[in-house]
Design an enzyme around this catalytic site. Sequence first.
Site, mmCIF file in Angstrom:
data_model
loop_
_atom_site.group_PDB
_atom_site.id
_atom_site.type_symbol
_atom_site.label_atom_id
_atom_site.label_comp_id
_atom_site.label_asym_id
_atom_site.label_seq_id
_atom_site.Cartn_x
_atom_site.Cartn_y
_atom_site.Cartn_z
ATOM 1 N N ARG A 1 14.656 -16.585 6.032
ATOM 2 C CA ARG A 1 13.978 -15.170 5.838
ATOM 3 C C ARG A 1 14.528 -14.343 7.152
ATOM 4 O O ARG A 1 14.003 -13.225 7.214
ATOM 5 C CB ARG A 1 12.403 -15.176 6.154
ATOM 6 C CG ARG A 1 11.812 -15.300 4.743
ATOM 7 C CD ARG A 1 10.522 -15.704 4.925
ATOM 8 N NE ARG A 1 9.508 -15.106 4.299
ATOM 9 C CZ ARG A 1 8.816 -15.801 3.216
ATOM 10 N NH1 ARG A 1 9.318 -16.874 2.538
ATOM 11 N NH2 ARG A 1 7.887 -15.181 2.483
ATOM 12 N N ARG B 1 -2.755 -11.313 -7.664
ATOM 13 C CA ARG B 1 -2.076 -12.552 -7.644
ATOM 14 C C ARG B 1 -3.231 -13.714 -7.402
ATOM 15 O O ARG B 1 -3.843 -13.616 -6.316
ATOM 16 C CB ARG B 1 -1.220 -12.540 -6.529
ATOM 17 C CG ARG B 1 -0.293 -13.978 -6.502
ATOM 18 C CD ARG B 1 0.856 -13.686 -5.872
ATOM 19 N NE ARG B 1 1.018 -13.823 -4.629
ATOM 20 C CZ ARG B 1 1.958 -13.869 -3.686
ATOM 21 N NH1 ARG B 1 3.145 -13.966 -4.350
ATOM 22 N NH2 ARG B 1 1.921 -13.667 -2.488
ATOM 23 N N ARG C 1 3.324 -8.076 6.471
ATOM 24 C CA ARG C 1 4.471 -8.901 5.837
ATOM 25 C C ARG C 1 5.606 -7.774 5.574
ATOM 26 O O ARG C 1 6.836 -8.310 5.307
ATOM 27 C CB ARG C 1 4.004 -9.572 4.654
ATOM 28 C CG ARG C 1 3.165 -10.621 5.303
ATOM 29 C CD ARG C 1 2.146 -11.076 3.990
ATOM 30 N NE ARG C 1 2.828 -12.098 2.898
ATOM 31 C CZ ARG C 1 2.396 -12.264 1.643
ATOM 32 N NH1 ARG C 1 1.331 -11.682 1.348
ATOM 33 N NH2 ARG C 1 3.010 -12.984 1.188
ATOM 34 N N ARG D 1 -4.463 -16.262 -2.205
ATOM 35 C CA ARG D 1 -3.768 -16.738 -1.117
ATOM 36 C C ARG D 1 -4.631 -15.776 0.164
ATOM 37 O O ARG D 1 -4.764 -14.494 -0.312
ATOM 38 C CB ARG D 1 -2.292 -16.440 -1.028
ATOM 39 C CG ARG D 1 -1.671 -17.571 -1.642
ATOM 40 C CD ARG D 1 -0.126 -17.258 -1.766
ATOM 41 N NE ARG D 1 0.284 -16.886 -0.791
ATOM 42 C CZ ARG D 1 1.851 -16.622 -0.615
ATOM 43 N NH1 ARG D 1 2.426 -16.750 -1.807
ATOM 44 N NH2 ARG D 1 2.321 -16.140 0.310
ATOM 45 N N LYS E 1 9.558 -15.007 -6.728
ATOM 46 C CA LYS E 1 10.541 -15.928 -6.218
ATOM 47 C C LYS E 1 10.163 -17.248 -6.694
ATOM 48 O O LYS E 1 10.881 -17.981 -7.350
ATOM 49 C CB LYS E 1 10.827 -16.020 -4.693
ATOM 50 C CG LYS E 1 11.178 -14.787 -3.596
ATOM 51 C CD LYS E 1 11.277 -15.151 -2.443
ATOM 52 C CE LYS E 1 10.057 -15.574 -1.681
ATOM 53 N NZ LYS E 1 8.883 -14.649 -1.380
#
Length: 220
Positions: free
Chosen positions: A91, A130, A169, A158, A17
């Site tokens: 969301r 990531r 999640r 993160r 995103k």
Amino acid sequence: MKKLKRFILVGGPASGKGTQGRYLSDTFRLETLSTGALLRREIENCTALGRRAQSYMDQAKLVPDEVVNDIVRTWLADADDSSWILDGYPRTVAQAETLDNFLSQRGLGIDVVVWMDVSRKLIEQRILQRRECSSCNFVVQNSTLEICPKCGGTMTTRKDDNIDAFAKRWKDFESMTLPVARYYESRGLVVKISVTEEREACDVSRELSEKLNVYAESKD
Ligand code: AMP
């Protein structure tokens, strides 16, 4: 031809995103609000909002609707009404309804919802690799990179990019965010982009560009 100017970017965690949001922002010259990036900055700056959000984000939970709705309302009130991107919001269907009410009171609507469609397996792989720049939010798939190649900032992992947090999640994504896609699909607003292992971010951007052009031409 209708100008496509008010965008929503929705998708699973690590679906790309942020990267595609930056692409859209550069291509269409749009201001972007990433609710996730804003909340991470608030946490770093130890604000009251950051402290409130942190208790949820540390548990890999969605921040309550009313907190995020307030952030978005405040941001939209100052933004140029004619063009923007919301990245990572709404969301939940309740957030989508709140946004609709807020926009319709101002005589505005959403032009396109870009839906980043990605498999659980691929997201899981990505999350473990990531790294994100703490200054400019540039994202790479390289778990050892220390310095941001874009701005020289510090690359960090993160806190919510780990297997346990990911499982939570994903569950929230399926139960709360997938219905948002259906909510907008029923109104013919969704442009679906398929993200696969073989495709580089630039391939995804190209498809996005092509699809948005076709979409723009088919709307009057
Ligand atoms: P993101 O950077 O979009 O993956 O967002 C990171 C985290 O911020 C999410 O896992 C949530 O905890 C929180 N967050 C961001 N946007 C929202 C939203 N629209 N509603 C609730 N929580 C959000």
